[in-house]
Enzyme design. Structure first.
Site, PDB file in Angstrom:
ATOM      1  N   ASP A  59       6.972  43.640   5.512  1.00 36.26           N
ATOM      2  CA  ASP A  59       6.535  44.492   4.186  1.00 36.26           C
ATOM      3  C   ASP A  59       6.149  43.503   3.342  1.00 36.26           C
ATOM      4  O   ASP A  59       5.650  43.624   2.241  1.00 36.26           O
ATOM      5  CB  ASP A  59       7.625  45.409   3.657  1.00 36.26           C
ATOM      6  CG  ASP A  59       8.983  44.226   3.253  1.00 36.26           C
ATOM      7  OD1 ASP A  59       8.963  43.163   3.673  1.00 36.26           O
ATOM      8  OD2 ASP A  59       9.992  44.932   2.629  1.00 36.26           O
ATOM      9  N   LYS A  69      13.249  46.313  11.260  1.00 36.87           N
ATOM     10  CA  LYS A  69      14.046  45.292  10.862  1.00 36.87           C
ATOM     11  C   LYS A  69      14.470  45.703   9.432  1.00 36.87           C
ATOM     12  O   LYS A  69      13.519  46.414   8.567  1.00 36.87           O
ATOM     13  CB  LYS A  69      13.189  44.060  10.561  1.00 36.87           C
ATOM     14  CG  LYS A  69      13.972  42.960  10.018  1.00 36.87           C
ATOM     15  CD  LYS A  69      13.218  41.557  10.197  1.00 36.87           C
ATOM     16  CE  LYS A  69      11.875  41.292   9.291  1.00 36.87           C
ATOM     17  NZ  LYS A  69      12.317  41.528   7.678  1.00 36.87           N
ATOM     18  N   GLU A 112      16.268  33.776   6.517  1.00 42.06           N
ATOM     19  CA  GLU A 112      15.103  33.528   5.428  1.00 42.06           C
ATOM     20  C   GLU A 112      15.531  32.226   4.506  1.00 42.06           C
ATOM     21  O   GLU A 112      16.485  32.606   3.709  1.00 42.06           O
ATOM     22  CB  GLU A 112      14.595  34.830   4.653  1.00 42.06           C
ATOM     23  CG  GLU A 112      13.254  34.414   3.800  1.00 42.06           C
ATOM     24  CD  GLU A 112      12.322  35.577   3.430  1.00 42.06           C
ATOM     25  OE1 GLU A 112      12.626  36.524   3.891  1.00 42.06           O
ATOM     26  OE2 GLU A 112      11.603  35.134   2.590  1.00 42.06           O
TER      27      GLU A 112
END
Ligand code: KIV
Length: 262
Positions: free
Chosen positions: A41, A109, A176
């Site tokens: 996204d 995800k 991340e």
């Protein structure tokens, strides 16, 4: 052996390569070099210049993923579930099923740990393969992006969440912007692969936004390495085209339709 088990088996053997794609053309270029192609996204900020990925809709993810599907032949194809599409079990399952059936992707995800663990379990129980995402969570972040794992409380939380996600049955976890020693600890503490972005080379694999690494998206982020400057290549080509048009060199006969004897 199914494709998820094959990916899991790479842990401690060979590094996993993952990149993003938002279109068929990019997907077909990267597919051969990847284990996982993610329709992230991040397309909200990279393509649409949105302030946040929160503005990305289910419809946008589905249309881009349909395009990507045409270019992905061998990699696992994973699609991000956008913000607000997995608020509860019912919505999550309905939307995940929609993504899977319309795009023919392999998995979805979801961003988050403890808060969404029951939703993840519910999806997996209903045969939706799920990839996890911990650390910096762009869909939840409101302030300035900073790396995670400075303080012990946060470190323990992320480590525990990785274990929870593994127990829930996710086949892999994106980490991340996570401090190096924490990424190493998480990677060693779980049996499924970790895929890092700004999370050190201790992770089992790496992912980057393709537009960033080829230099198409002009970002300056510590964890991005630019492997080419595609913008410069495009500029050169476009400048040649513009000169040719202005000097009436393009199109020439070779690029025109001509009927002889007319
Ligand atoms: O949206 C995205 O591209 C992602 C990657 C950066 C991991 O989630």
């Amino acid at each position: 052996m199914n494709k998820f088990q094959k990916l899991i088996n790479k842990k401690n053997k060979s590094k996993i390569v993952s990149l993003t794609a938002y279109s068929k053309n990019m997907a077909s270029v990267i597919d051969n070099y990847c284990d996982i192609v993610l329709v992230g996204d991040s397309l909200g900020s990279v393509l649409y210049n949105y302030y946040s990925t929160r503005s990305v809709t289910l419809g946008m993810m589905i249309e881009h993923s349909k395009s990507v599907r045409l270019g992905v032949k061998k990699s696992l194809m994973v699609v991000d579930m956008p913000f607000n599409t997995y608020r509860n079990n019912k919505d999550a399952l309905k939307n995940a099923k929609k993504i899977m059936s319309k795009t023919k992707c392999d998995a979805v995800k979801l961003e988050g740990g403890r808060k969404i663990i029951n939703i993840i379990k519910f999806l997996i129980k209903n045969k939706i393969p799920v990839m996890g995402h911990l650390g910096l969570l762009p869909q939840s972040e409101t302030g300035r992006f900073r790396f995670k794992g400075k303080k012990n409380l946060e470190r323990n939380k992320i480590l525990n969440e990785a274990k929870l996600l593994e127990e829930a049955g996710v086949f892999s976890i994106v980490l991340e912007c996570i401090e190096t020693s924490l990424a190493k600890l998480i990677t060693r503490s779980i049996k499924i692969p970790t895929i890092g972005i700004g999370a050190s080379n201790y992770c089992d694999g790496q992912i980057l936004v393709t537009d960033d690494l080829v230099g198409l998206n002009p970002v300056k982020v510590k964890f991005v390495k630019k492997y080419s400057n595609i913008q410069q290549i495009i500029k050169k080509a476009v400048s040649k085209f513009s000169k040719d048009v202005r000097m009436k060199k393009f199109p020439n006969k070779k690029h025109s339709y001509i009927i002889k004897n007319i």
